[in-house]
Design an enzyme around this catalytic site. Structure first.
Site, PDB file in Angstrom:
ATOM      1  N   CYS A 165     -40.810  20.703  -7.186  1.00 26.59           N
ATOM      2  CA  CYS A 165     -41.646  19.603  -7.693  1.00 26.59           C
ATOM      3  C   CYS A 165     -42.657  19.988  -8.776  1.00 26.59           C
ATOM      4  O   CYS A 165     -42.760  19.268  -9.768  1.00 26.59           O
ATOM      5  CB  CYS A 165     -42.317  18.832  -6.566  1.00 26.59           C
ATOM      6  SG  CYS A 165     -42.354  19.590  -4.964  1.00 26.59           S
ATOM      7  N   ARG A 200     -36.984  29.930   0.867  1.00 30.08           N
ATOM      8  CA  ARG A 200     -37.969  29.687   1.914  1.00 30.08           C
ATOM      9  C   ARG A 200     -37.803  30.707   3.028  1.00 30.08           C
ATOM     10  O   ARG A 200     -36.677  31.065   3.375  1.00 30.08           O
ATOM     11  CB  ARG A 200     -37.786  28.276   2.497  1.00 30.08           C
ATOM     12  CG  ARG A 200     -38.047  27.203   1.452  1.00 30.08           C
ATOM     13  CD  ARG A 200     -37.892  25.812   2.029  1.00 30.08           C
ATOM     14  NE  ARG A 200     -38.009  24.831   0.948  1.00 30.08           N
ATOM     15  CZ  ARG A 200     -37.798  23.527   1.103  1.00 30.08           C
ATOM     16  NH1 ARG A 200     -37.463  23.055   2.298  1.00 30.08           N
ATOM     17  NH2 ARG A 200     -37.925  22.707   0.084  1.00 30.08           N
ATOM     18  N   GLN A 210     -31.116  22.808  -3.842  1.00 32.61           N
ATOM     19  CA  GLN A 210     -31.319  21.403  -3.494  1.00 32.61           C
ATOM     20  C   GLN A 210     -30.761  20.520  -4.602  1.00 32.61           C
ATOM     21  O   GLN A 210     -30.885  20.844  -5.774  1.00 32.61           O
ATOM     22  CB  GLN A 210     -32.811  21.099  -3.384  1.00 32.61           C
ATOM     23  CG  GLN A 210     -33.511  21.814  -2.263  1.00 32.61           C
ATOM     24  CD  GLN A 210     -34.976  21.414  -2.233  1.00 32.61           C
ATOM     25  OE1 GLN A 210     -35.692  21.559  -3.206  1.00 32.61           O
ATOM     26  NE2 GLN A 210     -35.410  20.888  -1.094  1.00 32.61           N
ATOM     27  N   ASP A 270     -31.998  18.070  -6.072  1.00 31.27           N
ATOM     28  CA  ASP A 270     -33.357  17.543  -6.075  1.00 31.27           C
ATOM     29  C   ASP A 270     -33.570  16.542  -7.209  1.00 31.27           C
ATOM     30  O   ASP A 270     -32.902  16.612  -8.233  1.00 31.27           O
ATOM     31  CB  ASP A 270     -34.314  18.725  -6.272  1.00 31.27           C
ATOM     32  CG  ASP A 270     -35.680  18.465  -5.662  1.00 31.27           C
ATOM     33  OD1 ASP A 270     -35.885  17.369  -5.103  1.00 31.27           O
ATOM     34  OD2 ASP A 270     -36.537  19.363  -5.759  1.00 31.27           O
ATOM     35  N   HIS A 288     -37.048  14.003  -8.870  1.00 26.25           N
ATOM     36  CA  HIS A 288     -38.376  13.416  -8.728  1.00 26.25           C
ATOM     37  C   HIS A 288     -38.458  12.184  -9.595  1.00 26.25           C
ATOM     38  O   HIS A 288     -38.132  12.226 -10.774  1.00 26.25           O
ATOM     39  CB  HIS A 288     -39.443  14.443  -9.091  1.00 26.25           C
ATOM     40  CG  HIS A 288     -39.463  15.590  -8.134  1.00 26.25           C
ATOM     41  ND1 HIS A 288     -38.748  16.736  -8.353  1.00 26.25           N
ATOM     42  CD2 HIS A 288     -40.046  15.724  -6.913  1.00 26.25           C
ATOM     43  CE1 HIS A 288     -38.908  17.544  -7.315  1.00 26.25           C
ATOM     44  NE2 HIS A 288     -39.675  16.962  -6.422  1.00 26.25           N
ATOM     45  N   LYS A 305     -41.570  10.716   4.945  1.00 30.10           N
ATOM     46  CA  LYS A 305     -40.208  10.771   4.400  1.00 30.10           C
ATOM     47  C   LYS A 305     -39.216  10.022   5.267  1.00 30.10           C
ATOM     48  O   LYS A 305     -39.428   9.818   6.457  1.00 30.10           O
ATOM     49  CB  LYS A 305     -39.765  12.223   4.254  1.00 30.10           C
ATOM     50  CG  LYS A 305     -39.817  13.014   5.560  1.00 30.10           C
ATOM     51  CD  LYS A 305     -39.287  14.426   5.375  1.00 30.10           C
ATOM     52  CE  LYS A 305     -39.278  15.167   6.716  1.00 30.10           C
ATOM     53  NZ  LYS A 305     -38.550  16.422   6.673  1.00 30.10           N
ATOM     54  N   HIS A 308     -39.931  12.164  -4.114  1.00 32.23           N
ATOM     55  CA  HIS A 308     -39.073  13.350  -4.072  1.00 32.23           C
ATOM     56  C   HIS A 308     -37.828  12.919  -3.311  1.00 32.23           C
ATOM     57  O   HIS A 308     -37.944  12.225  -2.311  1.00 32.23           O
ATOM     58  CB  HIS A 308     -39.699  14.489  -3.257  1.00 32.23           C
ATOM     59  CG  HIS A 308     -41.100  14.831  -3.604  1.00 32.23           C
ATOM     60  ND1 HIS A 308     -41.450  16.078  -4.060  1.00 32.23           N
ATOM     61  CD2 HIS A 308     -42.253  14.124  -3.534  1.00 32.23           C
ATOM     62  CE1 HIS A 308     -42.754  16.115  -4.246  1.00 32.23           C
ATOM     63  NE2 HIS A 308     -43.269  14.952  -3.931  1.00 32.23           N
TER      64      HIS A 308
END
Length: 592
Positions: A289, A318, A336, A338, A340, A420, A466
């Site tokens: 992000c 992670r 991911q 991902d 945004h 979420k 996200h």
RNA sequence: GCUGGCGUAGCUCAGUCGGUAGAGCAUCUGAUUUGUAAUCAGACGGUCGGGGGUUCGAUUCCCUUCGCCAGCUCCA
């Protein structure tokens, strides 16, 4: 009030065990029988808890040494005897004081601890034969009601699930109304093993994990990489179609970025130690992000531009405790899918709805139509104002309700910056894997001062969503492998067709076919070895190639190919062009 | 991370009550030219996860370390 709830008032129940509540009572009773057997065989064992679970039951014991497989056999035998005795389950109500006295006299310290925490003055206990247990009930009428059961495994388990407490020994078992159902369940367990993505990943040469590289770090082999590329291409195309712009971002950044974002304070337990480069601390990214925010902030944005949607297949790292790593499902480095979305408040709900539609479309394309939806709310460690949290949570709730999607609330499971929606795909293990996640965030925009210029010519704070649809490519791939048991639909299959010759004399003709298919974008492989056709078919079959194209003298003469599918169907002799058309159509339509 | 189990050839596994190991598959070589799930033969391949200890001798017993697997969420 259900029949069972009413029955709870009585001593024990006779009811329809085939209902969800019924089978729970049945299995809970089986766990008491197991506890009785353990107490008879190991009088020093202290009882902890023993509930019914998804597919069976367990009971935790504090014992001197762990149970061995031989112990389990003995316990099973003793359970048979107890069932034969057919002792009634008898409910008793006694005062809290008497209950404590009773269990203290038996040395059942865990039970005493539990009773002390109960607020009720009256405690219910259940007896069967000489066995007595603290229990709310209800139970089946007598031990003889249990018809089919099996003890499955043992494992250590902390008292009350906390690693600060003593580790107890847990025995898992299951029970069913009939032997047949039990056998079916055991068969299902075998099937689960057969589909294990770690086993298939090795057999089909899709990926590996090398201890020299480290646990939780995936090596994608060529065949796995082809599948990944196919998924990624599809993903990119769909994102462009849906108004996203693709970006790329680096794998690390100065630690200060993560201080600003709040990750360093609220997410550190999942982050690796920083590294120092020329006296500046850098941190490998656990999320994408901040980078997308930087791209957004690279110049001023007008309200007219919004929503702005940045998407990236972003690889993050992670820290996961070694014991929780699991094949592709739980790893330390993953990519991911991902994105945004930066939007205005008036666009928020509409954007969430669009994401939900997009998600369901993507999942459906990959053959998933069953999932559980959760709405995760504010966790203990969080940033931002309560007001923002409420706004964000309500937006998510509204979208789910507007779509008429069923969901459960997962209290306190949100991310530190926002609530979420999680979609969990069910795998064959019956375990739900979190893939999709949609998070509404008022907080990072505030921390990074993410704004747009509104009609009033003043800066207004943007809202961020996200979202990751597949979640991580690694986990999604793992779920895919198990879902298809390695027999991927044609569009995803690493090898779509294997061309095999009967003898050497067809090689030239077969080469022409392979070349033609490859030119048309089909993942075709040739097997012209001097082996028998049965052998070649067997190998292709084991690799789960969807099509086998067999070429002998007959096919050369006819100018055709003989097509066999991995399901064992013989499609007979057809022209190569006809086959090409057929397979192209299947790929195009992503037929399962 | 914790508890338990496991770690033998590239893979799947056998074996050694302490005397330095074996099969099948894979790989390589040769023969075979074959019609819908395994053709035959030969060869190659391991300091039995790493380190330490006990012992005349350890892959085997003990300690330690690393890795893998299961569980550690379901609360009488």
């Amino acid at each position: 009030m259900t029949a069972i709830a009413k029955e709870k008032k009585k001593e024990a129940v006779s009811l329809d065990y085939s209902t969800k509540e019924g089978i729970e009572i049945y299995r809970h009773s089986a766990s008491h029988i197991m506890a009785e057997a353990v107490k008879e065989l190991f009088p020093d064992a202290r009882l902890a808890i023993g509930p019914a679970i998804e597919d069976g039951f367990y009971y935790d014991f504090d014992v001197e040494r762990p149970f061995t497989p031989e112990d389990l056999e003995k316990i099973e035998k003793r359970m048979q005897e107890i069932i034969k005795r057919n002792a009634s389950f008898v409910r008793e109500e006694i005062s809290k004081k008497d209950a404590i006295k009773l269990f203290e006299s038996k040395g059942e310290v865990y039970k005493v601890e539990l009773i002390n925490e109960l607020n009720d003055e009256t405690i219910t206990i259940y007896r069967q034969g000489s066995f007595v247990d603290l229990c709310r009930g209800p139970h089946v009428l007598s031990t003889g009601k249990i018809k089919a059961f099996k003890l499955l495994s043992t494992a250590g388990a902390y008292w009350r699930g906390s690693e600060k407490n003593k580790m107890l020994q847990r025995i898992y078992g299951t029970s069913f109304l009939t032997k047949e159902e039990l056998d079916n369940y055991l068969k299902k367990l075998e099937e689960i093993k057969r589909r294990d993505h770690r086993r298939l990943g090795k057999e089909l040469d899709l990926f590996s994990i090398n201890e020299d590289a480290g646990g939780g770090l995936i090596l994608w082999h060529p065949k796995g990489a082809v599948i990944r590329k196919t998924i990624e291409d599809f993903w990119r195309n769909e994102h462009y179609k849906n108004g996203y712009e693709l970006v790329y971002s680096p794998h690390m950044a100065r630690l200060d970025v993560w201080r600003t974002s709040g990750h360093w304070d609220f997410y550190r337990e999942n982050m690796y130690s920083p590294m120092t480069v020329e006296d500046v601390e850098y941190e490998i990214k656990p999320m994408n992000c901040p980078f997308h925010i930087m791209i957004y902030k690279s110049h001023r944005r007008s309200y007219r531009e919004l929503p702005i949607k940045f998407a990236e297949l972003g690889t993050v790292y992670r820290y996961e405790r070694s014991g929780v790593l699991h094949g592709l499902m739980r790893v330390r480095g993953f990519t991911q899918d991902d994105a945004h979305i930066f939007c205005r408040p008036d666009q928020l709900e509409d954007e969430i709805l669009k994401i939900l539609d997009f998600t369901l479309y993507m999942l459906m394309t990959f053959g998933f139509s069953e999932y559980d939806i959760y709405l995760s709310t504010r966790p203990e460690k969080y940033v931002g104002s309560l007001e923002n949290w409420e706004k964000a949570t309500n937006a998510l709730k509204f979208a789910l309700e507007n779509k008429g999607l069923k969901y459960e609330i997962d209290p306190g499971e949100g991310v530190f910056y926002g609530p979420k929606i999680d979609l969990k795909i069910k795998d064959v293990l019956g375990r739900a894997w979190q893939c999709t996640t949609i998070q509404v965030d008022f907080n990072l925009p505030e921390r990074f001062d993410v704004t747009y210029t509104a009609e009033d010519n003043k800066p207004h704070q943007a809202i961020m969503i996200h979202r990751a649809l597949m979640g991580s490519l690694e986990r999604f791939f793992g779920v895919l492998i198990e879902h298809y048991a390695g027999a991927f639909p044609v569009w995803l299959s690493p090898v779509q067709a294997v061309i095999m010759t009967i003898t050497d004399s067809q090689i030239e003709y077969a080469e022409g076919i392979v070349e033609m298919l490859k030119r048309e974008g089909i993942r075709a492989e040739s097997d012209f070895r001097g082996e028998k056709i049965g052998f070649k078919i067997r190998e292709a079959q084991l690799m789960k190639a969807p099509y086998m194209l067999i070429i002998g003298d007959k096919e050369v003469k006819a100018g055709a190919i003989a097509v066999r599918t991995r399901k064992g169907e013989d499609l007979g002799q057809i022209k190569a062009e006809a086959f090409l058309e057929k397979i192209k159509k299947e790929i195009e339509e992503k037929v399962a």
